[in-house]
Design an enzyme around this catalytic site. Sequence first.
Site, PDB file in Angstrom:
ATOM      1  N   MET A  30       0.878  -1.097   0.024  1.00  0.00           N
ATOM      2  CA  MET A  30      -0.062  -0.015   0.045  1.00  0.00           C
ATOM      3  C   MET A  30       0.857   1.228  -0.043  1.00  0.00           C
ATOM      4  SD  MET A  30      -3.536  -0.711   1.864  1.00  0.00           S
ATOM      5  CE  MET A  30      -2.904  -0.508   3.483  1.00  0.00           C
ATOM      6  N   GLY A  31       2.239   1.062  -0.473  1.00  0.00           N
ATOM      7  CA  GLY A  31       3.056   2.244  -0.499  1.00  0.00           C
ATOM      8  C   GLY A  31       3.584   2.609   0.737  1.00  0.00           C
ATOM      9  N   LEU A  33       6.632   2.971   1.516  1.00  0.00           N
ATOM     10  CA  LEU A  33       7.502   1.797   1.551  1.00  0.00           C
ATOM     11  C   LEU A  33       8.651   2.280   2.447  1.00  0.00           C
ATOM     12  CD1 LEU A  33       8.035   1.013  -2.263  1.00  0.00           C
ATOM     13  CD2 LEU A  33       6.180   0.141  -0.567  1.00  0.00           C
ATOM     14  N   HIS A  37       9.515  -3.510   3.131  1.00  0.00           N
ATOM     15  CA  HIS A  37       9.084  -3.886   1.943  1.00  0.00           C
ATOM     16  C   HIS A  37      10.380  -4.212   0.875  1.00  0.00           C
ATOM     17  CE1 HIS A  37       5.726  -0.782   3.394  1.00  0.00           C
ATOM     18  NE2 HIS A  37       5.071  -1.803   2.917  1.00  0.00           N
ATOM     19  N   GLN A  61     -10.448  -2.474   2.566  1.00  0.00           N
ATOM     20  CA  GLN A  61      -9.915  -2.934   3.695  1.00  0.00           C
ATOM     21  C   GLN A  61      -9.726  -2.153   4.901  1.00  0.00           C
ATOM     22  OE1 GLN A  61      -6.137  -4.208   1.653  1.00  0.00           O
ATOM     23  NE2 GLN A  61      -5.237  -3.550   3.627  1.00  0.00           N
ATOM     24  N   LYS A 149       5.141  -9.532   9.356  1.00  0.00           N
ATOM     25  CA  LYS A 149       4.540  -8.784  10.290  1.00  0.00           C
ATOM     26  C   LYS A 149       3.102  -8.434  10.187  1.00  0.00           C
ATOM     27  CE  LYS A 149       4.783  -4.277  10.471  1.00  0.00           C
ATOM     28  NZ  LYS A 149       3.282  -3.699  11.152  1.00  0.00           N
ATOM     29  N   GLN A 153      -2.537 -11.628   8.325  1.00  0.00           N
ATOM     30  CA  GLN A 153      -2.994 -11.507   7.040  1.00  0.00           C
ATOM     31  C   GLN A 153      -2.472 -12.595   6.087  1.00  0.00           C
ATOM     32  OE1 GLN A 153      -2.770  -7.388   4.895  1.00  0.00           O
ATOM     33  NE2 GLN A 153      -0.803  -8.329   4.215  1.00  0.00           N
ATOM     34  N   ARG A 187       3.191   3.040   9.407  1.00  0.00           N
ATOM     35  CA  ARG A 187       2.480   3.796  10.578  1.00  0.00           C
ATOM     36  C   ARG A 187       3.405   4.369  11.410  1.00  0.00           C
ATOM     37  NH1 ARG A 187      -3.117   2.359  11.001  1.00  0.00           N
ATOM     38  NH2 ARG A 187      -3.714   0.935   9.230  1.00  0.00           N
TER      39      ARG A 187
END
Length: 280
Positions: A30-31, A33, A37, A61, A149, A153, A187
């Site tokens: 989702m960028g 980065l 990533h 989501q 992480k 998911q 985040r």
Amino acid sequence: MEIFKTKKALQDYLESARLQHKKIALVPTMGALHQGHISLIDYAKPLSDIIVCSIFVNPTQFNDPNDLAKYPRPIANDIQLLEAANCDILFQPSVEEMYSADEKWSLDLGNLANIWEGEKRPGHFQGVTQIVYKLFSLVQPDIACFGQKDFQQVMVIQHMIQVKQLAIELAICPIIRAENGLALSSRNSRLSETALEEALALSRVLSWTKENFQRLPLSELNSEALRQLSASEGVEVEYFAICESRSLEQATSIADDKQYVALLTAWVGGVRLIDNMILN
């Protein structure tokens, strides 16, 4: 690096690659980065001939519209990082390119949809599988790389691959941590200097749990981990659990032939952080 913004342009390019029998790896993101990533791209390099990285902030989501609005989108920096990592293709579509107005999606995820992140973020994994299935169908990768992480998911994606009988190898790539132990996350950019220090409690408690996993009973591991977290300044725990790694059912006993993972989610400085650690 080639940059595509439409499905047709990407498909046309990849069709030529397939005719040359090239092996394709997909790294969905989702960028925003970071080195976590980039480690997925590095992981894919020896396993493939072409690496496709997608950047798409997927609206289906997100449970909270504010969280979607706040999600960082530093695309110029992302492109710079991908070029430095020698990524072959960036797929950067719009929402309109990926979704039509009347789309419906439902996948039976079993109990994975109801526990931990599934309970805290209802519908989240339906949104995740919806976009990942679209990307899988579009790219038709031989291998797909996801970070450990987001452990639940990854288990959800593995479940979808099995249910849909997809010929895709799922690579679970290790968590990349800063020298101080903090798990890298998009985040983290929203954390103040104080909150960055406070967030170190998460990796400290996970490391303590791993160190004592073979030594202490489960009840003591759980209670002591929660005690340490509640005593940590600025940390508000949402959940901590020791689980069997495939089902993510909370462990009530330990079997020698199973793998276990500690899952942890907490709020620090107004930001929701997730982390985990494989225990055996």
